[in-house]
Design an enzyme around this catalytic site. Sequence first.
Site, short mmCIF file in Angstrom:
data_model
loop_
_atom_site.label_atom_id
_atom_site.label_comp_id
_atom_site.label_asym_id
_atom_site.label_seq_id
_atom_site.Cartn_x
_atom_site.Cartn_y
_atom_site.Cartn_z
N ASP A 84 7.53 -5.75 -26.87
CA ASP A 84 7.70 -6.76 -25.82
C ASP A 84 7.74 -8.18 -26.36
OD1 ASP A 84 7.81 -4.94 -23.69
OD2 ASP A 84 5.63 -4.85 -23.54
N ASP A 124 13.27 0.39 -22.70
CA ASP A 124 13.09 -1.06 -22.55
C ASP A 124 13.41 -1.81 -23.84
OD1 ASP A 124 11.33 0.71 -21.15
OD2 ASP A 124 10.20 -0.97 -20.35
#
Length: 474
Positions: free
Chosen positions: A180, A243
Amino acid sequence: MPDVKWIGGLLALQKAAVLADVMGVMCSPHNASGPVATAASVQGCATTANSLMLEYAFGAPSNQGRGKRMNDFNELAAPHMDRFCNVLHRIAEKTADDELTLGVEFPQLTKADGSWRRMPASLSAGYSGDTWSHGNWFCGFWVGVLLASHLHTARQDFLTWACERMRLVAQRAEDPNTHDIGFIFYSSAIPCFHVTGDPQYADMAMQAADRLRSRVVNTRSGSYLASWGPLDDPRARCSSAIDTMANLSLLYWASTHSGDGSYALIADAHAAMTARAFIRHDNSTYHAVEYDTVEGTRVRGYTYQGAYDESCWSRGQGWAIYGYVASARETGKVEYLQLAERLAEYYLRRLDGRLVPPWDFDATGKDAAIKDTAAAAIVSAALLELGRIHPDAETGKIWYARGLDMLAELCTEDFAYEDEHRGLLKHSCYSKPHNDGVDAATMFGDYYFAEALCGIVMPGRCQPIGPAALQAGS
């Protein structure tokens, strides 16, 4: 931020500047980048007392050879432009109000009463026993929305807030535990560098890119980026998520900025391996994959946020579309563009005429009625970019129009104009399996919504403009 092309010419631009001056507002015209529009904008700045600046995209790709395509896109966007500008104005109002109340925390998602749930940027990802916490992976998105508001309004306070927020975000550039980090710094440090030119933000983004690059796992059949956790933990080393495709933009940028091709090579390798392991025969996607870390084969596909392991989580499909559009743009590989199209065609087919998807295309019963506007915002931004880079102009127009339709729907039906709801997009779904942020606003959804709007209203101002249309047969 008037645009001389859309406001009605030079005289109308000067009138708008006079009205702004009466209210004590500076005028910062948007530059449509054509030679005539640029000259008219320069003349407008020279003849108005409250002119602040005129944007000019130094180093941006030339419009030569793509002027007709840009005109086609402008014509498609024209009916929506007033609404998009009004929404950006309301985004700036709400963002300014919220910034004054947040202290050192960052918005995550809205609670039932419409207020923000907040977290400090320092909250890192990690395991607590067998439980994994993603930490604050959305702090950079708030910086991105502040910068979008600065560019739309020309208000210096938004830029000041964004730069001060980066002092809090900076510590995450050394976070070793999560993919992330791409989300955090591509949405914050890179636009800060793009807007200000201050090298400290580029250095920060490069630090983060080093951390993301270091998450590579090499196997006999390819390389992938492990998504979560320290790589000396077997649970982390074998796991990757769809993701991650949307985090690759940080690596592509780092390669271009530094001249070090290893960042782009790792991003490309991850995209290739993800295409083999995550994409099902019908072009739907797994949320997560467990790899054999020696052979590189898929041990299993599974989900944390979808309805069940073999379902299609709509936001995961959106991350895949977004990531393969970026990979096609940055590598020039037509196979990535074609894969992005197949993924998008699956997504559109499952929409079945809708413009906002359910949180999972395979959800049943009452759960099937739960929407995810964040997924719609991500896909809208991706399809607008797919249209821009597509080697066939007519097909590009079709994809661009699809993205516009989705964005217009979000502005009309799902945007939170009201003060009581502090987020921007209502009806996002953070995680239905955990009953967390169901029918809420999410910070990442709000960011991609703002990114899509900025890509139409002020292209190239928030983020660098990537390469122009791919060449057929690349």
